[in-house]
Design a protein around this motif. Sequence first.
Motif, PDB file in Angstrom:
ATOM      1  N   TYR A 365       9.330 -48.002 -52.869  1.00 42.42           N
ATOM      2  CA  TYR A 365       8.503 -47.035 -53.590  1.00 42.42           C
ATOM      3  C   TYR A 365       8.678 -45.646 -52.995  1.00 42.42           C
ATOM      4  O   TYR A 365       8.638 -45.458 -51.773  1.00 42.42           O
ATOM      5  N   ALA A 372       9.369 -46.910 -58.092  1.00 43.47           N
ATOM      6  CA  ALA A 372       9.926 -47.917 -57.190  1.00 43.47           C
ATOM      7  C   ALA A 372      11.242 -48.405 -57.782  1.00 43.47           C
ATOM      8  O   ALA A 372      11.337 -48.655 -58.986  1.00 43.47           O
ATOM      9  N   LEU A 400       7.019 -52.296 -53.042  1.00 43.30           N
ATOM     10  CA  LEU A 400       6.165 -52.897 -54.066  1.00 43.30           C
ATOM     11  C   LEU A 400       6.061 -54.393 -53.757  1.00 43.30           C
ATOM     12  O   LEU A 400       7.039 -55.116 -53.837  1.00 43.30           O
TER      13      LEU A 400
END
Length: 421
Positions: A365, A372, A400
């Motif tokens: 990210y 992301a 993420l």
Amino acid sequence: MTSSGPVSTDREARAFPWAVVAIIAAVGLVLAGALIIWRSGLFVATLDADRVVLGQARSELFAPEVTVPGVVIDMTNTALPSPESGSVSEIHFRNGDPVTSGEVVLLLRNPALEREIADSLVRLGRDSLAIEAQIADLNRRVSDARSQLREISFRKRQAETELERNLVLEQRGFASPARMARLRDEVAFYAAEELDANNVLNAARLDADRRSERLNAAQARLERLSQSIADRLDGLAIRAPGDGQISGLALSVGEPVVAGDVLFTLTEGRPDRVTAQVMESAVHNLSVGLNARLREPHSGELRIEAIDPQARDGIVDVRLIFVSAVPDNLRAGQMVQVAIETEEPRMAITVPFGELVGPDTVWVYNDQSGEAVPRAVRVGRRAGSRIEIVDGLSGDETILVSAPRPVDGLSSVRIRARANP
């Protein structure tokens, strides 16, 4: 002039099918382009920040774990089974005597085991001597090749020095052509000898490296055999697993026992140990002294105190002792989950474990862009809620961890609002 009307109608009739074809072709191209874009993963999903989970990669001490079931032991009455068959050779305590943890309560004797260990020690010594002889031979070959190379190099330098000196004399007319030819041949001869000696040295080193790997493996096997022998010998000395009082000791010197027979009972205070059940195939990763901890909802730090040498139905009992305060909510017979470290802690890059982590990709990210993107990584082993990243991250990325819907095949994921990991 009267024929202009029908001609125009005919042209319009011919133009209409071509227009339909053009429209159909355009729609087909648009659909094909959309399909190509979809398959190439160029669509970007937009997710709400409050519905995704972000995590931080970091460099930290990491120890792979294995999580196994266990049961809290009531050490008020702990039955001590015999680890080996044999006969009682010495008894150091009587019923009612106090003992401290680690004291030898009695000794067993097993002539068959002693012969097996004696044979193993002889084989161990013989193999060790053979390995030492091979190592000495390798070192001697390398040393001889190195000495020969030094001698030839020295002679070559002498010949080169003599040639250089005679080159000066040759320029002044004091050196004969025959002498110069002989000196040049001598330098060329030693140069070829030096090359051959260098090749011999390199071959000896390569052979030494290859054989050293085999010798190191053999030495490792010998060390494991030696440790196994030491463990089995130590198993004949029955020690108190903790502080307490001896009870239920009904044996006499010379009395035979079978592996698994209860030798005596140790009476202690409150529970301070856990017996974990480990698959036999995973026991080779464990050793006495490794750290462990209770998994949630319980807490507590433990250390492996003993590993039962006997497997029952593929399960080995591993006894762990608390090294932190025993939680007040633990009771004897209570089932718990134990996370046992299988290696000594080491520095590694780890990330929180989640559905979007691995097997070969993580989503990195970018806080500035709010997106992301997937990155190829190599995932290692897991420890609790974190997992090791062997390759692909530097240790300061935000990733993420999970998302409300699948993101497979996408090239990036946009977070709708700026999220603080």
